[in-house]
Design a protein around this motif. Sequence first.
Motif, mmCIF file in Angstrom:
data_model
loop_
_atom_site.group_PDB
_atom_site.id
_atom_site.type_symbol
_atom_site.label_atom_id
_atom_site.label_comp_id
_atom_site.label_asym_id
_atom_site.label_seq_id
_atom_site.Cartn_x
_atom_site.Cartn_y
_atom_site.Cartn_z
ATOM 1 N N VAL A 33 116.816 -24.873 7.668
ATOM 2 C CA VAL A 33 118.016 -24.972 7.747
ATOM 3 C C VAL A 33 118.772 -26.092 6.836
ATOM 4 C CG1 VAL A 33 119.801 -25.458 9.783
ATOM 5 C CG2 VAL A 33 117.400 -24.582 10.425
ATOM 6 N N ALA A 40 125.578 -26.306 10.445
ATOM 7 C CA ALA A 40 124.231 -25.755 10.340
ATOM 8 C C ALA A 40 124.291 -24.205 10.196
ATOM 9 C CB ALA A 40 123.195 -26.215 11.640
ATOM 10 N N ARG A 54 113.290 -27.910 9.755
ATOM 11 C CA ARG A 54 112.863 -26.507 10.326
ATOM 12 C C ARG A 54 113.484 -26.333 11.568
ATOM 13 N NH1 ARG A 54 107.471 -26.166 12.907
ATOM 14 N NH2 ARG A 54 108.650 -26.878 14.604
ATOM 15 N N ALA A 55 114.153 -25.276 12.053
ATOM 16 C CA ALA A 55 114.660 -24.963 13.072
ATOM 17 C C ALA A 55 113.618 -24.755 14.303
ATOM 18 C CB ALA A 55 115.463 -23.639 13.228
ATOM 19 N N ILE A 73 116.481 -29.314 15.045
ATOM 20 C CA ILE A 73 115.818 -29.430 13.860
ATOM 21 C C ILE A 73 114.820 -30.542 14.030
ATOM 22 C CG2 ILE A 73 116.029 -29.810 11.270
ATOM 23 C CD1 ILE A 73 117.935 -27.549 12.391
ATOM 24 N N ARG A 75 112.207 -32.597 11.771
ATOM 25 C CA ARG A 75 112.208 -33.182 10.226
ATOM 26 C C ARG A 75 111.187 -34.279 10.059
ATOM 27 N NH1 ARG A 75 117.022 -35.723 8.005
ATOM 28 N NH2 ARG A 75 115.230 -37.470 7.677
#
Length: 133
Positions: A33, A40, A54-55, A73, A75
Amino acid sequence: MPLAKERQTPMRLPDRESHPVAGATKIQAGSLVVLDAGLAKPGHTATGLVSLGRAERTVDNTNGAAGEKRVEILRKRTFLFSNLEADPVALADVGKPCFVVDDETVAKTDGTGTRSPAGRVADVDPSGVWVEF
């Protein structure tokens, strides 16, 4: 003013963020993302994007206005993405940045100034590129 009684102080976890999703956009769980003008979107080839991570879940805002929905998200982790065959990331690139091609693919270069950085290459194996956000 000092607290007079206990309170439940709001908290954010350092490895999780929530961002407003662009209008007419669907972000699939597990996708790379990016932020595009503060909203986003799934990863895509463009300059000026900020890679987020990453979603966590699929968010479908295809019929919504910008910011109507938010995507969570994950991270501060390392995720596996596909390696672009035409511009492959190699083991020698560990520690260097790689670049966003789409929401599941990264490349070695910025595509002659057309791609935004994805993150730092942590490893490369036959499955793809491990990208640290």
